[in-house]
Structures are given as C-alpha cells and as structure tokens.
Design a protein around this motif. Structure first.
Motif, PDB file in Angstrom:
ATOM      1  N   PRO A 237       0.832  -1.207   0.000  1.00  0.00           N
ATOM      2  CA  PRO A 237       0.000   0.000   0.000  1.00  0.00           C
ATOM      3  C   PRO A 237       0.870   1.261   0.000  1.00  0.00           C
ATOM      4  N   GLU A 238       0.477   2.190  -0.820  1.00  0.00           N
ATOM      5  CA  GLU A 238       1.144   3.487  -1.030  1.00  0.00           C
ATOM      6  C   GLU A 238       1.648   4.140   0.272  1.00  0.00           C
ATOM      7  N   ARG A 239       0.805   4.078   1.299  1.00  0.00           N
ATOM      8  CA  ARG A 239       1.135   4.809   2.533  1.00  0.00           C
ATOM      9  C   ARG A 239       2.423   4.306   3.206  1.00  0.00           C
ATOM     10  N   TYR A 240       2.859   3.109   2.820  1.00  0.00           N
ATOM     11  CA  TYR A 240       4.064   2.550   3.449  1.00  0.00           C
ATOM     12  C   TYR A 240       5.336   2.827   2.653  1.00  0.00           C
ATOM     13  N   ILE A 241       5.177   3.368   1.444  1.00  0.00           N
ATOM     14  CA  ILE A 241       6.376   3.567   0.607  1.00  0.00           C
ATOM     15  C   ILE A 241       7.195   4.750   1.122  1.00  0.00           C
TER      16      ILE A 241
ATOM     17  N   TRP B  66       6.654   0.255   8.980  1.00  0.00           N
ATOM     18  CA  TRP B  66       6.315  -1.167   8.825  1.00  0.00           C
ATOM     19  C   TRP B  66       6.490  -1.875  10.174  1.00  0.00           C
ATOM     20  N   THR B  67       5.605  -1.540  11.102  1.00  0.00           N
ATOM     21  CA  THR B  67       5.726  -2.127  12.437  1.00  0.00           C
ATOM     22  C   THR B  67       4.401  -2.058  13.186  1.00  0.00           C
ATOM     23  N   ASP B  68       4.160  -3.050  14.020  1.00  0.00           N
ATOM     24  CA  ASP B  68       3.064  -2.982  14.988  1.00  0.00           C
ATOM     25  C   ASP B  68       3.698  -2.832  16.365  1.00  0.00           C
ATOM     26  N   ARG B  69       2.968  -2.159  17.253  1.00  0.00           N
ATOM     27  CA  ARG B  69       3.557  -1.867  18.563  1.00  0.00           C
ATOM     28  C   ARG B  69       2.567  -2.098  19.684  1.00  0.00           C
TER      29      ARG B  69
ATOM     30  N   VAL C 257      10.288   0.069   2.232  1.00  0.00           N
ATOM     31  CA  VAL C 257       9.677   0.528   3.488  1.00  0.00           C
ATOM     32  C   VAL C 257      10.763   0.739   4.551  1.00  0.00           C
ATOM     33  N   LEU C 258      10.357   1.355   5.656  1.00  0.00           N
ATOM     34  CA  LEU C 258      11.214   1.402   6.836  1.00  0.00           C
ATOM     35  C   LEU C 258      10.439   0.849   8.019  1.00  0.00           C
ATOM     36  N   GLY C 259      11.121   0.083   8.869  1.00  0.00           N
ATOM     37  CA  GLY C 259      10.489  -0.414  10.091  1.00  0.00           C
ATOM     38  C   GLY C 259      10.130   0.771  10.978  1.00  0.00           C
ATOM     39  N   VAL C 260      11.079   1.670  11.138  1.00  0.00           N
ATOM     40  CA  VAL C 260      10.827   2.952  11.811  1.00  0.00           C
ATOM     41  C   VAL C 260      11.594   4.023  11.040  1.00  0.00           C
TER      42      VAL C 260
ATOM     43  N   HIS D 158      18.128   7.633  14.561  1.00  0.00           N
ATOM     44  CA  HIS D 158      18.222   6.219  14.195  1.00  0.00           C
ATOM     45  C   HIS D 158      16.989   5.783  13.417  1.00  0.00           C
ATOM     46  N   ARG D 159      17.099   4.631  12.764  1.00  0.00           N
ATOM     47  CA  ARG D 159      15.993   4.106  11.963  1.00  0.00           C
ATOM     48  C   ARG D 159      16.077   2.583  11.995  1.00  0.00           C
ATOM     49  N   VAL D 160      15.038   1.946  11.474  1.00  0.00           N
ATOM     50  CA  VAL D 160      15.032   0.477  11.467  1.00  0.00           C
ATOM     51  C   VAL D 160      14.724  -0.023  10.057  1.00  0.00           C
ATOM     52  N   LEU D 161      15.556  -0.944   9.565  1.00  0.00           N
ATOM     53  CA  LEU D 161      15.289  -1.601   8.282  1.00  0.00           C
ATOM     54  C   LEU D 161      14.589  -2.932   8.549  1.00  0.00           C
TER      55      LEU D 161
END
Ligand SMILES: O=C(O)CCC(=O)C(=O)O
Ligand SMILES: [Fe+2]
Length: 357
Positions: free
Chosen positions: A31-35, A143-146, A228-231, A291-294
């Motif tokens: 989905p577009e929103r995650y790109i 791209w993560t659930d929390r 995407v990025l995880g965070v 920082h970021r998450v792949l």
C-alpha cells in the motif's frame, strides 16, 4: 470525482485500522502509505543498505565496572559523546530472565487478532496496541506494529492495555521495569561522574518519580524490504532508552557522521542510547542519535524499547556545572512532554531544536 475521493478516504481509513501484521499476510501489493519518501531520510544521506554498514563503531561497555574503572568510564563518555549509543554488558539482569522478556514480547504479537484488538489504542492516543500513529495525511507509515505502555510510575499504568496472556506478562514487565530503573540510575550517575560532576546532577532533574514507557516493536517480514522502513529516522524523546534487541535479527541503524551505522546484536547485551532530554541536560555533550530500522523479507523481528525519563510535566534544563564562558547554555528550560515531542515530529522537525536558545 467527489465519490472517488471519498472512496479513497475510506480505503485509507481501513488501511489505517489494519495492523502491519495483517497487511503482510493479506496484501499482494505494497500500500502506497508505506512507501518511504526520500525527503524524510535525512537529506543528503546516502540510502545505505545493510551491505555498506560499519558495525564495529558501537562500543561495548562493561557497566559493572563503571564505579571502579576510570578507563571504562572514559570509554562510556567517549561513546555517548560520539555516536550516543553503546552496548551494555554485565548489566546484572540474568540471562534466564531476559529470555522471559524476549518470550513475552514475541507471545503478545502471536495472540489471535481478536485478542490483540482488546488492547487497541484509541486513534489519537499513544498507549495500547496498534500500528504507526497517524499524525498527518501524507505521513509515511512505519512497517511495524507496537504495544506501548506506561510502566512507571505504577499509579499511571493503564492496565486495560496490558495483555492478560501470557498470564505472567504483567509480573515479568513490572520486574523488568524495576531492573531497568536500576540500570537507568547507574548509567546516569556514571555519566555525571564521567564529566566530573556531582553524580546525582542528572537524576536530581527527574523530580519525585521517574517515568518509564515500554514499547514492544514487532516488524513482520516484508516482501518489499527496500521500499519501506520499520521505523523512520527519529531521535528518542527520553533521557536514555534501553533496547532489548531481537536475539537473531538485526535492523537498527544509527546516523553517525552522516553515515548509517548498523547496531549489531551482542549476545545478552542491552543497547542503550541517549535521548533528547539528556542531550539538553548535558548541554549537547552527550548526543541523542538519529536512528531508523530496516526490515527484511524473511524474518520477523521483535524488540522492546524502555524509554527512561524525568517525571512527566517536570521541567528540565542544562546542568549548571556545564555552563562556562567557553560553553554557554544552549537550551532553555523546558517541559519535554510527549505531546510536545509529537507536535514537532509531526512538523518533520526535532523537538530538541525547538528548545534551543
Ligand atoms: O526496534 C528497534 O531496533 C528500535 C526501535 C526504536 O527506535 C524505538 O522504538 O524508538
Ligand atoms: Fe527510537
């Protein structure tokens, strides 16, 4: 036209209420929103993939030596003044207990969808279970659930969001929080001593109670890992953050000298980074790293971040001993609330920049 706009709005809304875990299973397209968008990636920074990572740059510190060894204390000071991050070993938490924490972290995301939805956070609230909080219409979603919970002070816990399964979840998280609180104190005292300051000078700004929030992060495998990025890139609003990384799957990167540096998994270590509030208190001597998450296409990754910080609504400021003619005060006294942090985040800027004199 009007109809198609509202159809798009409906589609977006249903997407926003879906957890990434569901999207990973149900969707045959991203989905577009995650790109991810180039302009959210810290400007000129090259989009380095895992292969270009330099991993050895994150120092490993034996925190049991911080009261007895000046060289370990010096190593700590240089780690937090350069990359703002270190791997803490000999932290005193037994491996068997860390395993329990790993286990509950994984189990809560494996609960049936209906069970997890009992802990769903309200749309505009942080606390509870859910996907990335939507702060603006054009925001790229992580791209993560929390599962985000207040753990300290205990009277502020909102137990309606605490999973009842596994049954020992609450007991384990409470015990873990109190162990992390001891590490928080040990590290803050050591950091003060490393600057030849009175050892309680940072903790004195905590007020009568510390605040600690727990964020369980679950990154499902993604068929489109480069897209995407995880965070997204961010710095933490805490004083310090103590991260229990997944035991097997890497993903965290720290921005150092304009390069993304991978944070490797060090067995049984806790990954500790400075947050904005300690960067302020230390007059920028200590760095709150971006920082970021792949994510990757094969393996899920589960982590637990504990955000340790002063009492909510307590104002903080630069420690007096660090203000000199050569090093003038760089920050105003501020009340660094979660709302303040996210208001700035939403506008695409760092909250800490809004605190500068
Ligand atoms: O999961 C990770 O490795 C880091 C998560 C993180 O940066 C956060 O929760 O603020
Ligand atoms: Fe973070």
């Amino acid at each position: 036209m009007v109809e198609s706009q509202s159809a798009t709005a409906r589609k977006n809304q249903s997407l926003e209420s879906k957890q990434v875990q569901e999207i990973a299973l149900d969707y045959d397209h991203l989905p577009e929103r995650y790109i991810r968008k180039q302009d959210e990636e810290y400007g000129s920074v090259a989009n380095a993939g895992p292969s270009s990572l330099v991993s050895e740059e994150i120092p490993v510190i034996d925190i049991s030596l911080l009261t007895s060894s000046l060289s370990e204390l010096d190593k700590l000071k240089s780690a937090v003044s350069s990359c703002g991050c270190f791997q803490a070993i000999n932290h005193g938490i037994e491996v068997s207990f860390l395993d329990k924490v790993h286990e509950i972290s994984k189990q809560i995301f494996r609960l049936p969808v209906e069970e997890k939805k009992k802990y769903l956070r309200a749309e505009n609230d942080l606390e509870g279970y859910g996907n990335d909080m939507v702060l603006s219409d054009n925001q790229t979603l992580d791209w993560t659930d929390r599962l985000y919970l207040t753990v300290l002070p205990k009277h502020q816990q909102k137990l309606q969001f605490w999973p009842q399964n596994p049954t020992h979840f609450r007991e384990v998280l409470d015990e873990y929080s109190s162990k992390i609180e001891s590490i928080n104190k040990l590290v803050l005292k050591a950091l003060a001593r490393s600057l030849n300051l009175e050892e309680n000078c940072f903790l004195n700004q905590y007020g009568t109670t510390s605040t600690m929030n727990a964020r369980f992060n679950y990154y499902p495998p993604c068929q489109w890992p480069e897209k995407v990025l995880g965070v997204k890139p961010h710095a933490d609003g805490s004083a310090i953050t103590v991260l229990l990384q997944d035991k097997e799957v890497e993903g965290l990167q720290i921005l150092k000298d304009d390069k993304w540096v991978g944070v490797p998994i060090v067995r049984d270590a806790l990954t500790i980074n400075i947050g904005d509030q300690l960067e302020i208190m230390s007059n920028e001597v200590f760095k709150s790293p971006v920082h970021r998450v792949l994510v990757n296409s094969k393996n899920e990754r589960t982590t637990l971040a504990m955000f340790c910080m002063p009492q909510t609504e307590k104002d903080i400021g630069v420690v007096d001993g660090l203000v000199t003619d050569e090093t003038p005060r760089l920050y105003k006294n501020v009340t660094f609330t979660t709302d303040f942090f996210f208001e700035n985040y939403q506008k695409g800027r760092r909250a800490i920049d809004a605190c500068k004199i």
